[in-house]
Design an enzyme around this catalytic site. Structure first.
Site, PDB file in Angstrom:
ATOM      1  CG  HIS A 232      23.600  11.564 -35.276  1.00  0.00           C
ATOM      2  ND1 HIS A 232      22.416  10.917 -35.644  1.00  0.00           N
ATOM      3  CD2 HIS A 232      24.238  11.607 -36.249  1.00  0.00           C
ATOM      4  CE1 HIS A 232      22.066  11.381 -37.233  1.00  0.00           C
ATOM      5  NE2 HIS A 232      23.930  11.782 -37.473  1.00  0.00           N
ATOM      6  CG  ASN A 235      19.261  15.086 -34.219  1.00  0.00           C
ATOM      7  OD1 ASN A 235      17.956  14.574 -34.049  1.00  0.00           O
ATOM      8  ND2 ASN A 235      20.011  13.713 -32.635  1.00  0.00           N
ATOM      9  CB  ALA A 236      19.383  10.749 -39.263  1.00  0.00           C
ATOM     10  N   GLY A 270      22.024  21.360 -27.142  1.00  0.00           N
ATOM     11  CA  GLY A 270      20.804  22.055 -26.546  1.00  0.00           C
ATOM     12  C   GLY A 270      19.571  22.133 -27.504  1.00  0.00           C
ATOM     13  CG  HIS A 272      21.450  18.499 -33.470  1.00  0.00           C
ATOM     14  ND1 HIS A 272      22.076  19.351 -33.608  1.00  0.00           N
ATOM     15  CD2 HIS A 272      21.911  17.892 -34.754  1.00  0.00           C
ATOM     16  CE1 HIS A 272      22.801  19.827 -34.827  1.00  0.00           C
ATOM     17  NE2 HIS A 272      22.315  18.835 -35.840  1.00  0.00           N
ATOM     18  CG  ASP A 294      26.775  15.187 -36.772  1.00  0.00           C
ATOM     19  OD1 ASP A 294      27.638  15.099 -37.628  1.00  0.00           O
ATOM     20  OD2 ASP A 294      25.634  15.392 -36.600  1.00  0.00           O
TER      21      ASP A 294
END
Length: 406
Positions: A232, A235-236, A270, A272, A294
Protein backbone atom coordinates in the site's frame (compact mmCIF):
# COMPACT_ATOMS: atom_id res chain seq x y z
CA UNK A 1 -6.96 -36.75 -44.02
CA UNK A 2 -8.95 -37.88 -40.95
CA UNK A 3 -10.21 -35.25 -38.49
CA UNK A 4 -8.49 -35.50 -35.14
CA UNK A 5 -11.28 -33.99 -33.03
CA UNK A 6 -10.15 -36.57 -30.46
CA UNK A 7 -7.28 -34.26 -29.35
CA UNK A 8 -9.70 -33.59 -26.49
CA UNK A 9 -13.30 -34.59 -26.21
CA UNK A 10 -13.99 -31.96 -23.56
CA UNK A 11 -16.83 -29.61 -24.55
CA UNK A 12 -15.89 -26.30 -26.14
CA UNK A 13 -17.55 -23.05 -25.07
CA UNK A 14 -17.61 -20.04 -27.37
CA UNK A 15 -18.26 -16.59 -25.86
CA UNK A 16 -19.80 -14.38 -28.55
CA UNK A 17 -20.90 -10.73 -28.84
CA UNK A 18 -18.13 -9.46 -26.52
CA UNK A 19 -15.01 -7.29 -26.36
CA UNK A 20 -12.09 -9.16 -24.90
CA UNK A 21 -9.03 -7.66 -23.19
CA UNK A 22 -6.01 -8.99 -25.06
CA UNK A 23 -2.63 -7.39 -25.85
CA UNK A 24 -3.55 -4.30 -23.78
CA UNK A 25 -6.67 -3.45 -25.77
CA UNK A 26 -10.33 -4.40 -26.01
CA UNK A 27 -10.87 -6.43 -29.16
CA UNK A 28 -14.13 -7.43 -30.75
CA UNK A 29 -13.66 -11.15 -31.12
CA UNK A 30 -15.02 -14.38 -29.69
CA UNK A 31 -13.37 -16.21 -26.81
CA UNK A 32 -13.04 -20.00 -26.97
CA UNK A 33 -12.61 -22.21 -23.89
CA UNK A 34 -11.96 -25.93 -23.38
CA UNK A 35 -10.71 -27.93 -20.39
CA UNK A 36 -10.69 -24.78 -18.26
CA UNK A 37 -8.24 -23.02 -20.59
CA UNK A 38 -8.41 -20.44 -23.35
CA UNK A 39 -8.24 -22.04 -26.75
CA UNK A 40 -6.61 -20.85 -29.97
CA UNK A 41 -9.55 -20.99 -32.42
CA UNK A 42 -7.22 -21.17 -35.43
CA UNK A 43 -5.72 -24.44 -34.19
CA UNK A 44 -9.20 -25.68 -33.39
CA UNK A 45 -10.49 -25.00 -36.92
CA UNK A 46 -7.48 -26.10 -38.95
CA UNK A 47 -6.00 -28.94 -36.88
CA UNK A 48 -9.14 -30.41 -35.43
CA UNK A 49 -12.02 -29.18 -37.61
CA UNK A 50 -13.61 -28.46 -34.25
CA UNK A 51 -16.70 -26.48 -33.34
CA UNK A 52 -18.38 -25.06 -30.25
CA UNK A 53 -20.57 -27.30 -28.12
CA UNK A 54 -22.00 -24.32 -26.26
CA UNK A 55 -22.39 -20.62 -27.03
CA UNK A 56 -22.60 -17.87 -24.42
CA UNK A 57 -24.08 -14.58 -25.71
CA UNK A 58 -22.31 -11.84 -23.74
CA UNK A 59 -24.70 -9.14 -25.02
CA UNK A 60 -21.91 -6.68 -25.72
CA UNK A 61 -20.10 -7.16 -22.38
CA UNK A 62 -16.39 -6.69 -21.80
CA UNK A 63 -14.55 -9.92 -20.95
CA UNK A 64 -11.48 -9.42 -18.75
CA UNK A 65 -9.36 -11.90 -16.83
CA UNK A 66 -10.60 -12.60 -13.30
CA UNK A 67 -9.42 -10.13 -10.68
CA UNK A 68 -6.52 -11.09 -8.39
CA UNK A 69 -6.40 -9.55 -4.89
CA UNK A 70 -2.96 -9.92 -3.28
CA UNK A 71 -3.95 -8.17 -0.04
CA UNK A 72 -7.23 -8.98 1.68
CA UNK A 73 -7.48 -9.45 5.46
CA UNK A 74 -11.02 -10.80 5.55
CA UNK A 75 -14.57 -9.60 5.03
CA UNK A 76 -18.23 -10.32 5.80
CA UNK A 77 -17.48 -10.63 9.52
CA UNK A 78 -14.51 -13.00 9.00
CA UNK A 79 -11.00 -11.98 10.10
CA UNK A 80 -8.26 -14.20 8.61
CA UNK A 81 -5.96 -13.31 11.54
CA UNK A 82 -8.42 -14.58 14.17
CA UNK A 83 -7.97 -18.33 14.47
CA UNK A 84 -11.22 -20.18 15.08
CA UNK A 85 -11.61 -23.93 15.58
CA UNK A 86 -12.48 -24.29 11.92
CA UNK A 87 -10.41 -21.71 10.06
CA UNK A 88 -11.25 -23.08 6.62
CA UNK A 89 -15.00 -22.38 6.97
CA UNK A 90 -14.40 -18.64 7.34
CA UNK A 91 -11.89 -18.57 4.48
CA UNK A 92 -14.32 -20.47 2.24
CA UNK A 93 -17.14 -18.06 3.05
CA UNK A 94 -15.06 -15.02 2.02
CA UNK A 95 -13.75 -16.88 -1.07
CA UNK A 96 -17.33 -17.49 -2.21
CA UNK A 97 -18.57 -13.95 -1.52
CA UNK A 98 -15.75 -12.19 -3.43
CA UNK A 99 -16.83 -13.96 -6.64
CA UNK A 100 -19.58 -11.32 -6.80
CA UNK A 101 -16.85 -8.69 -7.09
CA UNK A 102 -14.98 -10.42 -9.91
CA UNK A 103 -12.17 -11.84 -7.74
CA UNK A 104 -11.21 -15.32 -8.98
CA UNK A 105 -8.01 -15.74 -6.94
CA UNK A 106 -6.52 -14.06 -3.89
CA UNK A 107 -3.79 -14.03 -1.25
CA UNK A 108 -5.45 -14.18 2.18
CA UNK A 109 -3.48 -11.71 4.29
CA UNK A 110 -2.49 -12.10 7.92
CA UNK A 111 -1.50 -8.97 9.82
CA UNK A 112 1.05 -9.00 12.66
CA UNK A 113 0.05 -11.76 15.07
CA UNK A 114 1.64 -13.86 17.82
CA UNK A 115 3.37 -17.08 16.63
CA UNK A 116 0.47 -19.22 17.92
CA UNK A 117 -1.85 -17.63 15.33
CA UNK A 118 0.45 -18.33 12.37
CA UNK A 119 1.12 -21.85 13.64
CA UNK A 120 -2.61 -22.54 13.82
CA UNK A 121 -3.86 -20.78 10.67
CA UNK A 122 -1.12 -21.41 8.09
CA UNK A 123 -1.33 -25.24 8.03
CA UNK A 124 -5.10 -25.17 7.53
CA UNK A 125 -5.26 -23.31 4.21
CA UNK A 126 -3.53 -24.82 1.19
CA UNK A 127 -2.97 -23.25 -2.21
CA UNK A 128 -5.86 -24.43 -4.38
CA UNK A 129 -7.79 -23.59 -7.54
CA UNK A 130 -11.06 -21.74 -7.43
CA UNK A 131 -14.44 -22.99 -8.59
CA UNK A 132 -18.12 -22.80 -7.70
CA UNK A 133 -16.98 -23.11 -4.05
CA UNK A 134 -15.12 -19.78 -4.28
CA UNK A 135 -12.06 -17.91 -5.50
CA UNK A 136 -8.76 -19.80 -5.60
CA UNK A 137 -6.05 -19.29 -2.97
CA UNK A 138 -2.66 -18.33 -4.43
CA UNK A 139 -0.91 -18.49 -1.06
CA UNK A 140 -0.80 -16.34 2.06
CA UNK A 141 0.42 -12.76 2.21
CA UNK A 142 2.11 -12.38 5.62
CA UNK A 143 2.13 -8.66 6.43
CA UNK A 144 4.41 -8.44 9.48
CA UNK A 145 5.50 -9.02 12.20
CA UNK A 146 8.95 -7.91 10.90
CA UNK A 147 7.95 -4.27 10.44
CA UNK A 148 8.75 -0.82 11.87
CA UNK A 149 7.34 0.21 15.26
CA UNK A 150 7.03 3.82 13.98
CA UNK A 151 4.94 2.77 10.98
CA UNK A 152 2.97 -0.09 12.52
CA UNK A 153 -0.41 1.39 11.52
CA UNK A 154 -3.12 -0.85 12.97
CA UNK A 155 -0.65 -3.69 13.69
CA UNK A 156 -0.42 -4.56 17.43
CA UNK A 157 2.96 -3.36 18.72
CA UNK A 158 3.43 -6.10 21.31
CA UNK A 159 3.76 -8.73 18.56
CA UNK A 160 6.27 -6.89 16.32
CA UNK A 161 9.61 -8.67 15.87
CA UNK A 162 13.13 -8.02 14.59
CA UNK A 163 15.65 -10.42 13.06
CA UNK A 164 17.73 -11.59 16.03
CA UNK A 165 19.57 -14.70 14.93
CA UNK A 166 20.44 -13.88 11.34
CA UNK A 167 17.03 -13.94 9.77
CA UNK A 168 15.45 -17.17 8.56
CA UNK A 169 15.43 -18.77 12.03
CA UNK A 170 13.37 -15.82 13.27
CA UNK A 171 11.01 -16.22 10.33
CA UNK A 172 10.48 -19.92 10.96
CA UNK A 173 10.03 -19.31 14.70
CA UNK A 174 7.30 -16.74 13.99
CA UNK A 175 5.50 -18.48 11.11
CA UNK A 176 6.24 -22.16 11.79
CA UNK A 177 6.37 -22.91 8.07
CA UNK A 178 6.58 -21.15 4.71
CA UNK A 179 4.48 -23.73 2.88
CA UNK A 180 1.57 -22.06 1.10
CA UNK A 181 3.08 -18.58 1.60
CA UNK A 182 3.11 -16.39 -1.53
CA UNK A 183 4.31 -13.05 -0.13
CA UNK A 184 5.93 -11.51 2.95
CA UNK A 185 5.82 -7.78 3.77
CA UNK A 186 8.76 -6.58 5.85
CA UNK A 187 10.64 -3.36 6.69
CA UNK A 188 13.98 -3.36 4.81
CA UNK A 189 15.74 -1.16 7.37
CA UNK A 190 15.67 -3.97 9.98
CA UNK A 191 19.12 -5.49 10.58
CA UNK A 192 19.74 -8.74 8.63
CA UNK A 193 16.75 -8.10 6.37
CA UNK A 194 18.85 -8.47 3.17
CA UNK A 195 19.63 -12.11 4.02
CA UNK A 196 15.95 -12.76 4.62
CA UNK A 197 14.92 -11.04 1.37
CA UNK A 198 17.38 -13.13 -0.63
CA UNK A 199 16.42 -16.40 1.03
CA UNK A 200 12.66 -15.80 0.59
CA UNK A 201 13.11 -14.92 -3.09
CA UNK A 202 15.18 -18.09 -3.62
CA UNK A 203 12.21 -20.02 -2.27
CA UNK A 204 9.91 -18.36 -4.82
CA UNK A 205 8.21 -16.12 -2.24
CA UNK A 206 7.51 -12.51 -3.26
CA UNK A 207 9.04 -9.96 -0.89
CA UNK A 208 7.23 -6.68 -0.34
CA UNK A 209 8.45 -3.55 1.42
CA UNK A 210 6.04 -1.82 3.77
CA UNK A 211 5.22 -0.51 7.25
CA UNK A 212 8.68 0.98 7.10
CA UNK A 213 10.80 4.09 7.70
CA UNK A 214 13.39 2.98 5.10
CA UNK A 215 15.25 5.60 3.09
CA UNK A 216 15.63 5.17 -0.68
CA UNK A 217 19.02 3.47 -0.60
CA UNK A 218 17.77 0.88 1.92
CA UNK A 219 14.76 0.24 -0.32
CA UNK A 220 16.98 -0.04 -3.43
CA UNK A 221 19.26 -2.45 -1.58
CA UNK A 222 16.25 -4.67 -0.79
CA UNK A 223 15.18 -4.62 -4.46
CA UNK A 224 18.72 -5.58 -5.52
CA UNK A 225 18.39 -8.58 -3.18
CA UNK A 226 15.08 -9.55 -4.83
CA UNK A 227 12.22 -7.53 -3.30
CA UNK A 228 9.64 -6.64 -5.96
CA UNK A 229 6.56 -5.08 -4.33
CA UNK A 230 5.59 -2.11 -2.16
CA UNK A 231 2.72 -2.71 0.27
CA UNK A 232 0.00 0.00 0.00
CA UNK A 233 2.14 2.82 -1.42
CA UNK A 234 2.08 6.08 0.64
CA UNK A 235 0.37 4.37 3.60
CA UNK A 236 2.58 3.40 6.58
CA UNK A 237 5.84 4.74 5.13
CA UNK A 238 7.82 7.97 5.23
CA UNK A 239 6.14 10.68 3.15
CA UNK A 240 7.87 11.63 -0.09
CA UNK A 241 10.68 14.14 0.52
CA UNK A 242 12.64 15.65 -2.35
CA UNK A 243 16.07 15.02 -0.77
CA UNK A 244 15.27 11.43 0.19
CA UNK A 245 12.07 10.15 -1.39
CA UNK A 246 12.11 6.95 0.71
CA UNK A 247 10.35 3.82 -0.57
CA UNK A 248 8.18 5.97 -2.87
CA UNK A 249 11.36 6.80 -4.81
CA UNK A 250 11.51 3.21 -6.11
CA UNK A 251 8.86 4.18 -8.70
CA UNK A 252 11.47 6.15 -10.66
CA UNK A 253 14.74 4.72 -9.28
CA UNK A 254 17.61 4.10 -11.70
CA UNK A 255 19.00 1.40 -9.38
CA UNK A 256 16.49 -1.32 -10.28
CA UNK A 257 18.37 -4.30 -11.80
CA UNK A 258 17.97 -4.70 -15.58
CA UNK A 259 14.98 -6.78 -16.61
CA UNK A 260 13.31 -6.41 -13.21
CA UNK A 261 10.22 -4.41 -12.32
CA UNK A 262 9.00 -3.01 -9.03
CA UNK A 263 5.25 -3.25 -8.44
CA UNK A 264 3.28 -1.31 -5.87
CA UNK A 265 -0.11 -1.79 -4.23
CA UNK A 266 -2.69 0.99 -4.13
CA UNK A 267 -5.87 1.01 -2.04
CA UNK A 268 -8.03 2.92 -4.53
CA UNK A 269 -11.03 3.45 -2.27
CA UNK A 270 -10.99 7.27 -2.36
CA UNK A 271 -10.14 7.29 1.36
CA UNK A 272 -6.69 5.80 1.93
CA UNK A 273 -5.00 7.74 -0.88
CA UNK A 274 -5.89 11.15 -2.28
CA UNK A 275 -6.79 10.94 -6.00
CA UNK A 276 -3.88 13.30 -6.81
CA UNK A 277 -1.42 10.92 -5.13
CA UNK A 278 -2.95 8.04 -7.07
CA UNK A 279 -2.47 10.00 -10.30
CA UNK A 280 1.16 10.87 -9.46
CA UNK A 281 2.01 7.20 -8.82
CA UNK A 282 0.19 6.00 -11.93
CA UNK A 283 1.84 8.55 -14.21
CA UNK A 284 5.29 7.85 -12.76
CA UNK A 285 5.10 4.05 -13.15
CA UNK A 286 1.85 2.84 -14.77
CA UNK A 287 3.01 -0.73 -15.48
CA UNK A 288 3.73 -1.37 -11.78
CA UNK A 289 0.38 -0.39 -10.30
CA UNK A 290 -1.47 -3.23 -8.55
CA UNK A 291 -4.91 -2.58 -7.11
CA UNK A 292 -5.48 -4.17 -3.69
CA UNK A 293 -8.52 -3.93 -1.46
CA UNK A 294 -6.68 -4.37 1.87
CA UNK A 295 -10.21 -5.23 2.97
CA UNK A 296 -10.94 -6.00 6.60
CA UNK A 297 -13.62 -8.01 8.35
CA UNK A 298 -16.08 -5.14 7.93
CA UNK A 299 -16.18 -5.36 4.12
CA UNK A 300 -19.71 -6.38 3.14
CA UNK A 301 -21.25 -5.59 6.55
CA UNK A 302 -24.05 -3.00 6.85
CA UNK A 303 -23.50 0.52 8.28
CA UNK A 304 -23.48 0.82 12.06
CA UNK A 305 -21.44 -0.65 14.91
CA UNK A 306 -19.78 -4.05 14.80
CA UNK A 307 -17.40 -5.94 17.04
CA UNK A 308 -14.05 -6.71 15.43
CA UNK A 309 -11.79 -8.85 17.56
CA UNK A 310 -11.15 -6.75 20.66
CA UNK A 311 -12.51 -3.55 19.12
CA UNK A 312 -15.82 -1.96 18.31
CA UNK A 313 -15.82 -0.37 14.87
CA UNK A 314 -18.25 1.94 13.19
CA UNK A 315 -19.05 1.89 9.48
CA UNK A 316 -20.13 5.19 7.93
CA UNK A 317 -20.39 5.04 4.16
CA UNK A 318 -17.05 3.74 2.88
CA UNK A 319 -15.22 4.59 6.12
CA UNK A 320 -14.50 2.06 8.87
CA UNK A 321 -13.46 3.82 12.08
CA UNK A 322 -12.49 2.60 15.51
CA UNK A 323 -15.78 3.51 17.24
CA UNK A 324 -15.82 6.97 18.77
CA UNK A 325 -12.64 8.06 16.91
CA UNK A 326 -11.57 9.22 13.46
CA UNK A 327 -8.95 6.45 13.21
CA UNK A 328 -9.35 4.42 10.01
CA UNK A 329 -9.08 0.69 10.64
CA UNK A 330 -8.76 -0.63 7.08
CA UNK A 331 -10.65 -0.63 3.85
CA UNK A 332 -14.14 -1.94 3.20
CA UNK A 333 -13.93 -1.42 -0.55
CA UNK A 334 -14.43 -4.34 -2.93
CA UNK A 335 -12.11 -4.99 -5.88
CA UNK A 336 -14.63 -3.96 -8.55
CA UNK A 337 -15.20 -0.70 -6.64
CA UNK A 338 -11.42 -0.08 -6.60
CA UNK A 339 -11.21 -0.67 -10.37
CA UNK A 340 -14.01 1.84 -11.01
CA UNK A 341 -12.57 4.43 -8.61
CA UNK A 342 -9.06 4.06 -10.03
CA UNK A 343 -10.32 4.62 -13.56
CA UNK A 344 -12.36 7.66 -12.58
CA UNK A 345 -9.65 9.19 -10.33
CA UNK A 346 -6.70 8.60 -12.66
CA UNK A 347 -8.41 9.21 -15.98
CA UNK A 348 -6.72 6.05 -17.28
CA UNK A 349 -8.18 3.81 -19.98
CA UNK A 350 -10.57 0.95 -19.23
CA UNK A 351 -7.78 -1.42 -20.29
CA UNK A 352 -5.30 0.05 -17.80
CA UNK A 353 -7.83 -0.06 -14.96
CA UNK A 354 -8.56 -3.73 -15.65
CA UNK A 355 -4.88 -4.70 -16.02
CA UNK A 356 -4.09 -3.18 -12.60
CA UNK A 357 -6.38 -5.84 -11.08
CA UNK A 358 -5.39 -8.72 -13.37
CA UNK A 359 -2.15 -8.67 -15.38
CA UNK A 360 -0.01 -6.70 -12.91
CA UNK A 361 -0.76 -8.81 -9.81
CA UNK A 362 -0.18 -11.97 -11.90
CA UNK A 363 3.18 -10.63 -13.11
CA UNK A 364 4.10 -9.68 -9.55
CA UNK A 365 3.46 -13.24 -8.31
CA UNK A 366 5.17 -14.82 -11.33
CA UNK A 367 1.99 -16.53 -12.57
CA UNK A 368 1.25 -14.48 -15.71
CA UNK A 369 1.89 -17.56 -17.87
CA UNK A 370 -1.47 -18.86 -16.65
CA UNK A 371 -3.42 -16.06 -14.91
CA UNK A 372 -4.12 -12.36 -15.37
CA UNK A 373 -4.54 -12.44 -19.16
CA UNK A 374 -6.64 -14.02 -21.90
CA UNK A 375 -3.75 -15.47 -23.91
CA UNK A 376 -4.15 -18.90 -25.53
CA UNK A 377 -3.42 -21.59 -22.95
CA UNK A 378 -4.13 -19.37 -19.94
CA UNK A 379 -6.67 -20.37 -17.29
CA UNK A 380 -10.20 -19.38 -18.30
CA UNK A 381 -10.80 -17.25 -15.19
CA UNK A 382 -13.03 -14.50 -16.54
CA UNK A 383 -15.23 -11.59 -15.56
CA UNK A 384 -17.97 -10.13 -17.71
CA UNK A 385 -18.44 -6.38 -17.14
CA UNK A 386 -20.70 -3.68 -18.54
CA UNK A 387 -19.34 -0.33 -19.76
CA UNK A 388 -19.62 1.11 -16.23
CA UNK A 389 -17.24 -1.72 -15.16
CA UNK A 390 -19.90 -3.40 -13.04
CA UNK A 391 -19.59 -7.17 -12.75
CA UNK A 392 -22.22 -9.11 -14.69
CA UNK A 393 -20.82 -12.63 -14.27
CA UNK A 394 -17.72 -14.45 -13.00
CA UNK A 395 -16.21 -17.63 -14.47
CA UNK A 396 -13.47 -19.88 -13.12
CA UNK A 397 -11.85 -22.46 -15.44
CA UNK A 398 -14.55 -21.60 -17.98
CA UNK A 399 -17.44 -22.47 -15.63
CA UNK A 400 -19.91 -19.82 -14.47
CA UNK A 401 -19.56 -19.38 -10.67
CA UNK A 402 -21.61 -16.22 -10.18
CA UNK A 403 -24.10 -14.19 -12.19
CA UNK A 404 -25.86 -10.94 -11.35
CA UNK A 405 -29.55 -11.48 -10.69
CA UNK A 406 -32.24 -9.85 -12.87
Amino acid sequence: MPSNKSVSDAPITQFVNCRILRDHRLQREDLWVRDGRILDPEKLFFDEQGYADKRVDCEGSIIAPGFIDVQINGGYGIDFSQPSDDVSTGFSFVARKILEHGVTSFCPTLVTSPPAVYHKVLPQIKVHNGGAHGAGVLGFHLEGPFISVEKKGAHPEQFLRTFQSGGMEDLMEAYGSLDNVAMVTLAPELASSQLVVRELCQRGITVSLGHSVANLSQAEDAVQHGASFITHLFNAMLPFHHRDPGIVGLLTSDQIPAGRSVYYGMIADGIHTNPAALRIAHRAHPSGLVLVTDAITAMGLPPGRHTLGQQVIEIQGLHAYVAGTTTLCGSIATMDMCVRHFRQASGCSVEEALEAATLHPAQLLGISHRKGNLDYGSDADLVLLNDALEIQATYISGEEVWRKGP
